[in-house]
Design an enzyme around this catalytic site. Structure first.
Site, PDB file in Angstrom:
ATOM      1  N   ARG A 105       2.477   7.112   7.280  1.00 32.00           N
ATOM      2  CA  ARG A 105       2.515   5.833   7.992  1.00 32.00           C
ATOM      3  C   ARG A 105       3.930   5.592   8.489  1.00 32.00           C
ATOM      4  NH1 ARG A 105       0.133   0.624   4.961  1.00 32.00           N
ATOM      5  NH2 ARG A 105       1.279   1.526   3.241  1.00 32.00           N
ATOM      6  N   THR A 109       6.064   0.972  12.727  1.00 33.83           N
ATOM      7  CA  THR A 109       4.882   0.608  13.523  1.00 33.83           C
ATOM      8  C   THR A 109       3.608   0.571  12.691  1.00 33.83           C
ATOM      9  OG1 THR A 109       4.401   2.920  14.014  1.00 33.83           O
ATOM     10  CG2 THR A 109       5.886   1.773  15.539  1.00 33.83           C
ATOM     11  N   ASP A 201       0.679   1.947  -4.919  1.00 33.19           N
ATOM     12  CA  ASP A 201       0.687   3.143  -4.069  1.00 33.19           C
ATOM     13  C   ASP A 201      -0.073   4.251  -4.794  1.00 33.19           C
ATOM     14  OD1 ASP A 201       2.735   4.550  -1.726  1.00 33.19           O
ATOM     15  OD2 ASP A 201       1.714   5.841  -3.170  1.00 33.19           O
ATOM     16  N   ASP A 204       1.835   7.495  -5.583  1.00 37.68           N
ATOM     17  CA  ASP A 204       2.819   7.286  -6.647  1.00 37.68           C
ATOM     18  C   ASP A 204       2.147   7.169  -8.015  1.00 37.68           C
ATOM     19  OD1 ASP A 204       4.975   7.386  -4.956  1.00 37.68           O
ATOM     20  OD2 ASP A 204       5.204   5.209  -4.801  1.00 37.68           O
TER      21      ASP A 204
HETATM   22  N1  URA Z   1      -1.657   3.009   0.430  1.00 37.87           N
HETATM   23  C1  URA Z   1      -1.586   2.882  -0.912  1.00 37.87           C
HETATM   24  O1  URA Z   1      -1.360   3.853  -1.630  1.00 37.87           O
HETATM   25  N2  URA Z   1      -1.758   1.652  -1.449  1.00 37.87           N
HETATM   26  C2  URA Z   1      -2.001   0.558  -0.696  1.00 37.87           C
HETATM   27  O2  URA Z   1      -2.177  -0.515  -1.243  1.00 37.87           O
HETATM   28  C3  URA Z   1      -2.080   0.734   0.703  1.00 37.87           C
HETATM   29  C4  URA Z   1      -1.910   1.972   1.231  1.00 37.87           C
END
Ligand code: URA
Length: 210
Positions: A105, A109, A201, A204
């Site tokens: 991502r 943007t 995430d 993570d």
């Molecule tokens: N990607 C993720 O890992 N967690 C989110 O909340 C949004 C996108």
């Protein structure tokens, strides 16, 4: 046409989702529970697979018994968090072929940028299942699905653990033919495009990179 959205409300799925949401869950346990949850979701996602029959002999007698008509699903993992779902799916569908799409991502943007694309050669006219635990803005999912459609799959499904209403809407606009499977549609996105309440995430949490 509107996307078909299947929210899997089975108690085991919801129980395991709560473990994933809990920030005290360690990466080791997160991976294990994500794998279990993915196996449970696979049960729903593959519900419409066609059956044929074959003749077998049980220890007691000969019968004609059901068997999968085809075993050539293609699973597409959106890197890196998609691999957390892939592991579970491959456990119960070991004959599936696997493709990977690397998209990140753009932090400015929030658009999806591709950095890796490798899918099985014979993907034309095959059933594809795209895997990404988090359907957040939907930009990554839409970019991945658009690229995959260039290979003319027979069908395309999208599997996530959590979806945001915004992400569902974005897929719906671009790809209303794609069925979405999820364990929950959450409240929405925060200012950093994270799902709320979400689980943080996913990459993570899986790999302990916080
Ligand atoms: N990607 C993720 O890992 N967690 C989110 O909340 C949004 C996108």
């Amino acid at each position: 046409m509107k996307n078909k959205i299947i929210t899997v409300s089975h108690p085991l799925v919801q129980h395991k989702l709560t473990i994933l949401r809990d920030k005290s869950t360690t990466p080791a346990n997160f991976r294990k529970v994500l794998e279990e949850l993915s196996i449970l979701l696979t049960y729903e996602v593959t519900r419409d697979l066609p059956l044929s029959t074959k003749k077998i002999s049980t220890p007691i007698c000969d019968i004609t018994a059901p068997t999968l008509a085809e075993e050539n699903l293609i699973l597409i993992s959106i890197l890196r968090a998609g691999n957390g779902i892939l592991d579970g799916m491959l456990k119960i569908f070991p004959t599936a072929k696997v493709g990977h799409i690397g998209l990140y991502r753009d932090p400015e943007t929030l658009e999806a940028k591709e950095y890796y694309f490798k899918i099985p050669k014979e993907s034309k006219n095959q059933d594809m299942i795209v895997l990404d635990p988090m359907l957040a803005t939907g930009h990554t999912a839409v970019a991945a699905i658009s690229k995959l459609k260039e290979n003319k799959p027979k069908s395309l499904k999208f599997v996530c653990i959590l979806a945001s209403p915004e992400g569902v809407e974005v897929i719906n606009k671009s790809h209303p033919d794609v069925t979405i499977y999820t364990a929950s549609i959450d409240e929405g996105l925060n200012e950093h495009a994270y799902i709320v309440p979400g689980l943080g995430d996913a990459g993570d949490r899986i790999y302990g990179t916080t």
